[in-house]
Scaffold this motif. Structure first.
Motif, mmCIF file in Angstrom:
data_model
loop_
_atom_site.group_PDB
_atom_site.id
_atom_site.type_symbol
_atom_site.label_atom_id
_atom_site.label_comp_id
_atom_site.label_asym_id
_atom_site.label_seq_id
_atom_site.Cartn_x
_atom_site.Cartn_y
_atom_site.Cartn_z
ATOM 1 N N PHE A 143 0.825 -1.209 0.000
ATOM 2 C CA PHE A 143 0.000 0.000 0.000
ATOM 3 C C PHE A 143 0.859 1.258 0.000
ATOM 4 O O PHE A 143 0.497 2.259 -0.624
ATOM 5 C CB PHE A 143 -0.928 -0.005 1.210
ATOM 6 C CG PHE A 143 -1.844 1.192 1.255
ATOM 7 C CD1 PHE A 143 -2.883 1.317 0.347
ATOM 8 C CD2 PHE A 143 -1.655 2.200 2.180
ATOM 9 C CE1 PHE A 143 -3.713 2.420 0.359
ATOM 10 C CE2 PHE A 143 -2.482 3.305 2.210
ATOM 11 C CZ PHE A 143 -3.521 3.418 1.298
ATOM 12 N N LEU A 144 1.992 1.221 0.694
ATOM 13 C CA LEU A 144 2.887 2.382 0.692
ATOM 14 C C LEU A 144 3.372 2.684 -0.717
ATOM 15 O O LEU A 144 3.400 3.850 -1.153
ATOM 16 C CB LEU A 144 4.076 2.119 1.618
ATOM 17 C CG LEU A 144 5.139 3.226 1.675
ATOM 18 C CD1 LEU A 144 4.524 4.535 2.174
ATOM 19 C CD2 LEU A 144 6.298 2.820 2.573
ATOM 20 N N LEU A 145 3.744 1.648 -1.465
ATOM 21 C CA LEU A 145 4.161 1.845 -2.855
ATOM 22 C C LEU A 145 3.020 2.429 -3.690
ATOM 23 O O LEU A 145 3.229 3.336 -4.505
ATOM 24 C CB LEU A 145 4.611 0.510 -3.462
ATOM 25 C CG LEU A 145 5.944 -0.052 -2.972
ATOM 26 C CD1 LEU A 145 6.119 -1.492 -3.440
ATOM 27 C CD2 LEU A 145 7.097 0.820 -3.468
ATOM 28 N N LEU A 146 1.817 1.907 -3.470
ATOM 29 C CA LEU A 146 0.667 2.385 -4.232
ATOM 30 C C LEU A 146 0.332 3.829 -3.864
ATOM 31 O O LEU A 146 -0.042 4.633 -4.730
ATOM 32 C CB LEU A 146 -0.529 1.477 -3.959
ATOM 33 C CG LEU A 146 -1.664 1.489 -4.993
ATOM 34 C CD1 LEU A 146 -1.146 1.089 -6.364
ATOM 35 C CD2 LEU A 146 -2.781 0.562 -4.554
ATOM 36 N N MET A 147 0.478 4.164 -2.584
ATOM 37 C CA MET A 147 0.201 5.532 -2.142
ATOM 38 C C MET A 147 1.196 6.506 -2.753
ATOM 39 O O MET A 147 0.832 7.607 -3.175
ATOM 40 C CB MET A 147 0.250 5.610 -0.619
ATOM 41 C CG MET A 147 -0.173 6.951 -0.053
ATOM 42 S SD MET A 147 -0.380 6.913 1.740
ATOM 43 C CE MET A 147 1.295 6.576 2.250
ATOM 44 N N LEU A 148 2.466 6.101 -2.819
ATOM 45 C CA LEU A 148 3.469 6.945 -3.457
ATOM 46 C C LEU A 148 3.171 7.123 -4.938
ATOM 47 O O LEU A 148 3.348 8.206 -5.495
ATOM 48 C CB LEU A 148 4.863 6.331 -3.274
ATOM 49 C CG LEU A 148 5.447 6.389 -1.864
ATOM 50 C CD1 LEU A 148 6.746 5.598 -1.801
ATOM 51 C CD2 LEU A 148 5.676 7.826 -1.429
ATOM 52 N N ALA A 149 2.711 6.056 -5.577
ATOM 53 C CA ALA A 149 2.379 6.132 -7.006
ATOM 54 C C ALA A 149 1.177 7.016 -7.242
ATOM 55 O O ALA A 149 1.172 7.859 -8.147
ATOM 56 C CB ALA A 149 2.113 4.722 -7.551
ATOM 57 N N PHE A 150 0.161 6.845 -6.411
ATOM 58 C CA PHE A 150 -1.112 7.512 -6.652
ATOM 59 C C PHE A 150 -1.107 8.964 -6.186
ATOM 60 O O PHE A 150 -1.441 9.875 -6.932
ATOM 61 C CB PHE A 150 -2.220 6.733 -5.945
ATOM 62 C CG PHE A 150 -3.567 6.918 -6.571
ATOM 63 C CD1 PHE A 150 -3.933 6.179 -7.681
ATOM 64 C CD2 PHE A 150 -4.483 7.828 -6.055
ATOM 65 C CE1 PHE A 150 -5.177 6.344 -8.269
ATOM 66 C CE2 PHE A 150 -5.717 8.001 -6.634
ATOM 67 C CZ PHE A 150 -6.067 7.257 -7.740
ATOM 68 N N PHE A 151 -0.709 9.165 -4.933
ATOM 69 C CA PHE A 151 -0.758 10.516 -4.371
ATOM 70 C C PHE A 151 0.569 11.251 -4.486
ATOM 71 O O PHE A 151 0.594 12.476 -4.601
ATOM 72 C CB PHE A 151 -1.191 10.467 -2.906
ATOM 73 C CG PHE A 151 -2.673 10.302 -2.734
ATOM 74 C CD1 PHE A 151 -3.550 11.276 -3.162
ATOM 75 C CD2 PHE A 151 -3.188 9.161 -2.146
ATOM 76 C CE1 PHE A 151 -4.912 11.127 -3.012
ATOM 77 C CE2 PHE A 151 -4.556 9.001 -1.986
ATOM 78 C CZ PHE A 151 -5.415 9.987 -2.416
#
Length: 266
Positions: free
Chosen positions: A246-254
């Protein structure tokens, strides 16, 4: 004026739902799922009305940083309420209601700058909506993992205080976690495929980091599901892999939206 009233009403309902759960927590009582669903449904209606005025513009759909944050908060609450009809996930609302409250107020108070606008008839809209849906489901998984970590910590230290009275059993929490991860991984797969189909170049300078981080998150969640099925991963290992993905996805998304809309324009 309608958007303002809807925003304030949604904020009041989210606040009321949070205070009700805190009261039950102090009294060592279980919050009524029916009350939480009722408050949540009313808040979602008001939230949706205000979102409509923020996102739908004359040029298309505005997906700025705060608009997307508010939309994802709405989606996360909606999915949680639907899941609560067949699974004991209303305890997540203790965290999700305040998050939705903050996201809604920020979207109203801080107008988005440099927001990306997608035409309503564009095929790219499929990719955007799939991405938001995948992020929302995996955000629920991350909240679930965080609560599971807290529950594990309290039981390990023989300190079953008020929070544990609120949560379902560890086995139920863990099973729900993997259900959310599996659902989110499927949606993330579809989002990545649609991106490669509808975008000219997913590795162009503007979106390369976002694509790379999203693919890494997809790999992390895939390894977690493999480890669960083949190696029987559970407990702390499952929590760590979920939060890492989720941390990777959060960095990608936000992360990319934050840089593009607020840092680069300066």
């Amino acid at each position: 004026m309608t958007a303002l009233i809807a925003t304030l009403l949604a904020a009041a309902l989210y606040l009321g739902g949070t205070l009700y759960q805190l009261h039950c927590l102090r009294q060592r009582q279980t919050a009524s799922p029916s009350i939480l669903r009722g408050v949540g449904a009313l808040a979602l209606i008001a939230h949706a009305i205000s979102l409509y005025g923020e996102i739908f513009t004359g040029q298309g759909l505005s997906f700025g940083f705060f608009h997307v944050s508010s939309l994802i908060a709405w989606l996360v609450i909606a999915v949680t309420l639907v899941f609560s009809l067949r699974a004991p996930v209303t305890s997540l609302l203790l965290v999700l209601f305040p998050v939705a409250l903050i996201a809604k107020l920020l979207a109203w108070l801080l107008p988005d700058q440099g927001a990306a606008t997608v035409p309503g008839h564009s095929a790219l809209l499929v990719h955007v909506l799939l991405s938001i849906l995948a992020y929302g489901i995996l955000a629920i998984a991350a909240f679930q993992a965080s609560l599971l970590a807290l529950q594990n910590h309290q039981l390990r230290h023989r300190n079953p205080v008020r929070f544990n009275h609120t949560f379902p059993s560890l086995q139920t929490m863990e099973a729900l976690l993997f259900q959310f991860v599996l659902c989110g991984e499927v949606l993330l797969t579809l989002a990545l495929i649609s991106g490669f189909v509808f975008l000219d170049n997913m590795f162009s300078q503007g979106v390369a980091h976002k694509t790379l981080l999203s693919c890494l998150a997809w790999v992390v969640f895939g390894i977690l599901l493999w480890g669960r099925h083949v190696r029987g991963w559970r407990g702390s290992k499952a929590i760590r892999w979920t939060l890492a993905g989720f941390l990777l996805l959060m960095l990608a998304f936000f992360g990319s939206k934050l840089v593009r809309e607020f840092i680069l324009p300066m």
